[in-house]
Write an enzyme that holds these catalytic residues in place. Structure first.
Site, short mmCIF file in Angstrom:
data_model
loop_
_atom_site.label_atom_id
_atom_site.label_comp_id
_atom_site.label_asym_id
_atom_site.label_seq_id
_atom_site.Cartn_x
_atom_site.Cartn_y
_atom_site.Cartn_z
N ARG B 13 0.84 -1.21 0.00
CA ARG B 13 0.00 0.00 0.00
C ARG B 13 0.88 1.26 0.00
NH1 ARG B 13 -0.82 4.98 2.41
NH2 ARG B 13 -0.33 4.07 4.44
N HIS B 205 7.38 4.08 12.10
CA HIS B 205 7.16 4.14 10.65
C HIS B 205 8.09 5.21 10.09
CE1 HIS B 205 4.45 3.79 7.03
NE2 HIS B 205 5.04 4.96 6.77
N HIS B 207 11.19 6.77 7.31
CA HIS B 207 11.67 6.83 5.92
C HIS B 207 13.19 7.02 5.92
CE1 HIS B 207 7.77 7.32 3.61
NE2 HIS B 207 7.40 7.12 4.85
N CYS B 238 5.96 9.55 -0.37
CA CYS B 238 4.59 10.05 -0.17
C CYS B 238 4.25 11.05 -1.27
CB CYS B 238 4.49 10.73 1.19
SG CYS B 238 2.88 11.46 1.47
#
Lengths: 296, 296
Positions: B13, B205, B207, B238
């Site tokens: 996703r 979470h 990056h 994103c």
């Protein structure tokens, strides 16, 4: 955490030595000048080793003269024998580095002799260097893993570090050549060595092959190591270590340290200019994440 | 350190949603199947959001049916509204995720409303979901930095996390969207939030935009976080966060954790097979260091 860490920029030697295409002397000089401008105070500017085996470093004397190494106590040059030491002294460097390993199999492939034989060879060199007012760093490669013999125990690193210190090396650079270790193995080596050698004399020299470079540097700094080797743009890869990619990138390390409240005296933008210069003049594209984020 | 960490694979996703070219439904299904085969137990398989804004996720229902999400309690789907929740329930997922931010400016750009308005919108959804036996994760993005409003204070994250927990979210995923933070800022957020929310309910979470991803995950795990989001191959970026590159790569995180003696239940080679599949069938080359080291 507060305080400061000294970055030792190894790009001009460790980073460029394995480059597959020729590099103009002017480009090596330009890179060193840009690194100085960024605030780098310690730098490995080249090596006096066999030009047959490492042709990229054959113009090291010319480079040293052009960048004023005689007046820069932070400039360091790798040597392998008495002939190299003579050249260093002739060109006025104040620091040399000698290179051995924690794995005999790696030492044999890389420098053509056992660890013990390398230490015997270095002892008179170190003595001569110190008598001439030249400081000596000892590199120990393969501190956790050897491409030929597998895992290396922390206990194998300790006697090499002790021998180098005892013969007069003022600094020991611990090289995790293959970039395979995670922080716990880095910690095990540093703790083992620091039980015998002052931690102030240790440098962390890590590669980012498996993406652990930044985490491993942070682990070393957390444990008290205050000297970190890195190469601008993530240059490098060892010609004698299959599968090893570049050194940790200087810009990633400076970004980490500044973010953690630790001073380096280095201007990140200036470092990125030097990385960009590698791409523009040498055809070596920087691989660091910070470069890609800021200049990519 | 010992113990285990649960990896939440967000590649199907979060990783694919921003892909610039279409992805065949069969390829999404194939990727999920390979991730399951590698031992991944929790996975964000898709989203039911506006197909106009996120066309890559338009076939999520079909994907869920094909990969058997009805029988997989670890499969999670992102939703934004009641229509999405209906679709989730129709296709049998047992976990949904809702998405807000710690920065109002980011929330406005990303989900079209303030944080407060997003929480008001989520409350009845969470209630309906839980009544239907569906668990809810709350995502909080921009926990340290917002592309529009700059630095975000840890104190701005706490009330959002508390509100999400109070409305019935069982898990809060703390998203460092821009990949700019170094470990000390990650620690500050986790410590601030964990003073109000059980640390067992938190997920990291992160990056890897500035190369800090692995070090930041390790910092979170050191502090007690036991759920880590990552995307196979380092997929992602994103669409609403300029400059943000991919999620931390699942294979780099699994490599780190196994190296640190922490179990994940995931087979690294299987994960690399899934990463290779992204390159082979979707034209998305894995960017992770472990992939390059092992399969590059």
């Amino acid at each position: 955490m507060t305080g400061s860490v000294t970055l030792v920029e190894v790009g001009p030697r460790d980073g460029l030595q394995a480059c597959k295409h020729p590099i103009a002397t002017a480009a090596r000089i330009g890179l060193i000048e840009r690194l100085r401008k960024a605030g780098v105070k310690r730098m490995e500017v080249g090596s006096f080793v066999s030009p047959k085996h490492v042709p990229r470093m054959a113009d090291t004397g010319e480079v040293m003269d052009a960048v004023g190494s005689r007046a820069e106590p932070g400039d360091m040059v790798l040597i392998a024998n008495a002939r190299g030491l003579e050249q260093v002294i002739a060109h006025g460097a104040r620091t040399i580095a000698v290179f051995t390993a924690a794995s005999d199999a790696f030492a044999q492939k890389n420098i053509g002799c056992t660890i013990a034989a390398s230490l015997e060879r270095f002892a008179p060199l170190v003595e001569t260097a110190r008598a001439a007012g030249v400081a000596v760093r000892g590199y120990i490669s393969t501190i956790t893993d050897c491409p030929y013999s597998g895992e290396v125990a922390p206990e194998a690193v300790v006697p090499v570090a002790r021998s180098l210190m005892e013969m007069g090396c003022g600094e020991i650079s611990l090289g995790e050549t293959l970039g395979r270790a995670t922080p716990c193995r880095i910690a095990a080596v540093i703790e083992a060595v620091a039980a015998h050698v002052p931690i102030e004399a240790l440098a962390a020299h890590f590669h980012d092959t498996y993406g652990m470079g930044v985490a491993n540097v942070w682990e070393a700094v957390r444990l008290g190591v205050r000297t970190v080797d890195a190469a601008v743009g993530g240059l490098g890869g060892c010609p004698f270590a299959p599968g090893a990619t570049g050194n940790v990138a200087s810009e990633d390390i400076v970004y980490l340290l500044h973010g953690q409240g630790i001073e380096t005296g280095i201007d990140l933008d200036g470092l990125l200019d030097a990385a960009a210069y590698c791409g523009d003049t040498m055809g070596i594209a920087p691989v660091s994440r910070v470069f890609k984020a800021r200049r990519g």
